[in-house]
Design a protein around this motif. Structure first.
Motif, PDB file in Angstrom:
ATOM      1  N   LEU A  50     -44.583  60.851  92.802  1.00  0.00           N
ATOM      2  CA  LEU A  50     -45.898  61.194  93.319  1.00  0.00           C
ATOM      3  C   LEU A  50     -46.679  59.922  93.634  1.00  0.00           C
ATOM      4  CD1 LEU A  50     -46.808  64.047  90.831  1.00  0.00           C
ATOM      5  CD2 LEU A  50     -45.796  64.247  93.084  1.00  0.00           C
ATOM      6  N   ARG A  51     -47.759  60.073  94.358  1.00  0.00           N
ATOM      7  CA  ARG A  51     -48.542  58.906  94.767  1.00  0.00           C
ATOM      8  C   ARG A  51     -49.159  58.166  93.590  1.00  0.00           C
ATOM      9  NH1 ARG A  51     -51.802  61.989  99.358  1.00  0.00           N
ATOM     10  NH2 ARG A  51     -50.047  62.421 100.701  1.00  0.00           N
ATOM     11  N   ILE A  52     -49.806  58.900  92.685  1.00  0.00           N
ATOM     12  CA  ILE A  52     -50.540  58.253  91.602  1.00  0.00           C
ATOM     13  C   ILE A  52     -49.677  58.083  90.358  1.00  0.00           C
ATOM     14  CG2 ILE A  52     -52.543  58.456  90.088  1.00  0.00           C
ATOM     15  CD1 ILE A  52     -53.897  60.040  92.359  1.00  0.00           C
ATOM     16  N   ARG A  53     -48.915  59.108  90.001  1.00  0.00           N
ATOM     17  CA  ARG A  53     -48.096  59.060  88.796  1.00  0.00           C
ATOM     18  C   ARG A  53     -46.666  59.501  89.102  1.00  0.00           C
ATOM     19  NH1 ARG A  53     -51.116  61.827  83.780  1.00  0.00           N
ATOM     20  NH2 ARG A  53     -52.939  62.516  84.869  1.00  0.00           N
ATOM     21  N   ASP A  54     -45.782  59.052  88.254  1.00  0.00           N
ATOM     22  CA  ASP A  54     -44.398  59.503  88.336  1.00  0.00           C
ATOM     23  C   ASP A  54     -44.247  60.737  87.455  1.00  0.00           C
ATOM     24  OD1 ASP A  54     -43.762  57.397  89.971  1.00  0.00           O
ATOM     25  OD2 ASP A  54     -43.262  56.087  88.303  1.00  0.00           O
ATOM     26  N   THR A  55     -43.440  61.700  87.905  1.00  0.00           N
ATOM     27  CA  THR A  55     -43.291  62.961  87.192  1.00  0.00           C
ATOM     28  C   THR A  55     -41.826  63.379  87.150  1.00  0.00           C
ATOM     29  OG1 THR A  55     -45.465  63.659  87.981  1.00  0.00           O
ATOM     30  CG2 THR A  55     -44.027  65.383  87.155  1.00  0.00           C
ATOM     31  N   LEU A  56     -41.402  63.897  86.003  1.00  0.00           N
ATOM     32  CA  LEU A  56     -40.102  64.544  85.860  1.00  0.00           C
ATOM     33  C   LEU A  56     -40.371  65.977  85.428  1.00  0.00           C
ATOM     34  CD1 LEU A  56     -38.108  61.787  83.928  1.00  0.00           C
ATOM     35  CD2 LEU A  56     -37.703  62.531  86.264  1.00  0.00           C
ATOM     36  N   ILE A  57     -39.653  66.928  86.010  1.00  0.00           N
ATOM     37  CA  ILE A  57     -39.851  68.337  85.691  1.00  0.00           C
ATOM     38  C   ILE A  57     -38.549  68.909  85.140  1.00  0.00           C
ATOM     39  CG2 ILE A  57     -40.447  70.614  86.610  1.00  0.00           C
ATOM     40  CD1 ILE A  57     -42.044  69.103  88.809  1.00  0.00           C
ATOM     41  N   ILE A  58     -38.647  69.575  83.995  1.00  0.00           N
ATOM     42  CA  ILE A  58     -37.502  70.258  83.382  1.00  0.00           C
ATOM     43  C   ILE A  58     -37.602  71.732  83.773  1.00  0.00           C
ATOM     44  CG2 ILE A  58     -36.280  70.818  81.239  1.00  0.00           C
ATOM     45  CD1 ILE A  58     -36.506  67.811  81.605  1.00  0.00           C
ATOM     46  N   LYS A  59     -36.541  72.242  84.411  1.00  0.00           N
ATOM     47  CA  LYS A  59     -36.524  73.643  84.851  1.00  0.00           C
ATOM     48  C   LYS A  59     -35.349  74.366  84.216  1.00  0.00           C
ATOM     49  CE  LYS A  59     -38.472  72.572  89.399  1.00  0.00           C
ATOM     50  NZ  LYS A  59     -38.271  72.666  90.855  1.00  0.00           N
ATOM     51  N   ASP A  60     -35.467  75.694  84.091  1.00  0.00           N
ATOM     52  CA  ASP A  60     -34.326  76.478  83.635  1.00  0.00           C
ATOM     53  C   ASP A  60     -33.394  76.728  84.822  1.00  0.00           C
ATOM     54  OD1 ASP A  60     -35.462  78.579  85.114  1.00  0.00           O
ATOM     55  OD2 ASP A  60     -36.155  79.668  83.336  1.00  0.00           O
ATOM     56  N   VAL A  61     -32.290  77.409  84.598  1.00  0.00           N
ATOM     57  CA  VAL A  61     -31.304  77.608  85.666  1.00  0.00           C
ATOM     58  C   VAL A  61     -31.829  78.491  86.796  1.00  0.00           C
ATOM     59  CG1 VAL A  61     -29.237  77.134  84.292  1.00  0.00           C
ATOM     60  CG2 VAL A  61     -30.153  79.440  84.352  1.00  0.00           C
ATOM     61  N   HIS A  64     -37.384  78.026  87.068  1.00  0.00           N
ATOM     62  CA  HIS A  64     -38.721  78.115  86.483  1.00  0.00           C
ATOM     63  C   HIS A  64     -39.069  76.799  85.798  1.00  0.00           C
ATOM     64  CE1 HIS A  64     -37.385  82.433  86.398  1.00  0.00           C
ATOM     65  NE2 HIS A  64     -38.445  82.461  87.189  1.00  0.00           N
ATOM     66  N   GLU A  65     -40.255  76.307  86.071  1.00  0.00           N
ATOM     67  CA  GLU A  65     -40.716  75.058  85.470  1.00  0.00           C
ATOM     68  C   GLU A  65     -41.042  75.291  84.002  1.00  0.00           C
ATOM     69  OE1 GLU A  65     -44.650  72.490  86.125  1.00  0.00           O
ATOM     70  OE2 GLU A  65     -43.380  72.599  87.919  1.00  0.00           O
ATOM     71  N   LEU A  66     -40.357  74.557  83.110  1.00  0.00           N
ATOM     72  CA  LEU A  66     -40.583  74.697  81.674  1.00  0.00           C
ATOM     73  C   LEU A  66     -41.494  73.589  81.151  1.00  0.00           C
ATOM     74  CD1 LEU A  66     -36.924  75.538  80.608  1.00  0.00           C
ATOM     75  CD2 LEU A  66     -38.806  77.131  81.040  1.00  0.00           C
ATOM     76  N   TYR A  67     -41.166  72.338  81.509  1.00  0.00           N
ATOM     77  CA  TYR A  67     -41.943  71.191  81.050  1.00  0.00           C
ATOM     78  C   TYR A  67     -42.051  70.152  82.150  1.00  0.00           C
ATOM     79  CZ  TYR A  67     -41.617  73.165  76.411  1.00  0.00           C
ATOM     80  OH  TYR A  67     -41.723  74.007  75.341  1.00  0.00           O
ATOM     81  N   LYS A  68     -43.175  69.453  82.147  1.00  0.00           N
ATOM     82  CA  LYS A  68     -43.433  68.398  83.118  1.00  0.00           C
ATOM     83  C   LYS A  68     -43.774  67.132  82.341  1.00  0.00           C
ATOM     84  CE  LYS A  68     -45.729  69.567  86.740  1.00  0.00           C
ATOM     85  NZ  LYS A  68     -46.801  70.035  87.624  1.00  0.00           N
ATOM     86  N   LEU A  69     -43.097  66.029  82.660  1.00  0.00           N
ATOM     87  CA  LEU A  69     -43.333  64.759  81.997  1.00  0.00           C
ATOM     88  C   LEU A  69     -44.154  63.873  82.911  1.00  0.00           C
ATOM     89  CD1 LEU A  69     -40.608  66.026  80.948  1.00  0.00           C
ATOM     90  CD2 LEU A  69     -39.979  63.728  80.320  1.00  0.00           C
TER      91      LEU A  69
END
Length: 175
Positions: A50-61, A64-69
């Motif tokens: 992303l422009r301002i911050r870096d993001t990692l997203i953990i999704k199920d199979v 569905h988005e479960l967690y965002k870092l």
């Protein structure tokens, strides 16, 4: 993977969860699958730049988005926030300022006990504990495959959250 992790079977209950992670693939912009011990896809890590911050997203199979870092900017020490699917803070990970003999990290869980991550983070040989209870163990010794390590999660834990913590610690340690 069952044979590779076979030595762990005698350690705990049958409900212990084991996952295979790929080292050095955890970076912003990279996407990859986390597999369970049967070699089946269990969670998807979506690396977004992303422009301002870096993001990692953990999704199920199912996607569905479960967690965002998300990295917290302008902090004195390394801090990363894990948000749940609703955008609420699920956990905050902070690197210890002083690490005399081994790496140490503190995980403040919003609706749970505080956790400590201790061991050799860079070599993927460490434990995640809540008080005196082991929550998870991370090790490369379980695999002969290069750049691969395992995460063994104790029964009753939120596997997606523990894997998000593992991804976050790996991300912070290798930045």
């Amino acid at each position: 993977m069952g044979r590779i992790l076979g030595g762990l079977r005698g350690r705990g209950a049958e409900s212990t969860q084991r996952y295979k992670m790929h080292e050095k693939l955890i970076s912003i912009g990279d996407d990859y699958w986390i597999e369970n011990e049967a070699g089946e896809r269990a969670f998807y890590v979506d690396g977004k730049a992303l422009r301002i911050r870096d993001t990692l997203i953990i999704k199920d199979v199912q996607g569905h988005e479960l967690y965002k870092l998300k990295e917290k900017l302008l902090r004195i020490r390394d801090t990363l926030e894990i948000q749940d699917g609703d955008g609420k803070t699920a956990a905050t990970i902070k690197k210890a300022l002083i690490t005399p003999l081994r790496d140490r990290w503190k995980v403040e869980v919003a609706n749970g006990p505080e956790m400590n991550v201790q061991g050799n983070i860079l070599d993927h040989e460490y434990k995640i504990e809540a008080g005196r209870n082991k929550v998870a163990e991370v090790s490369k010794k379980w695999f002969r495959i290069r750049d691969t390590y395992g995460v063994e999660i104790s029964p009753g834990q939120d596997a997606a959250l523990i894997l998000a913590i593992t991804v976050a610690v790996d991300q912070m340690a290798h930045d």
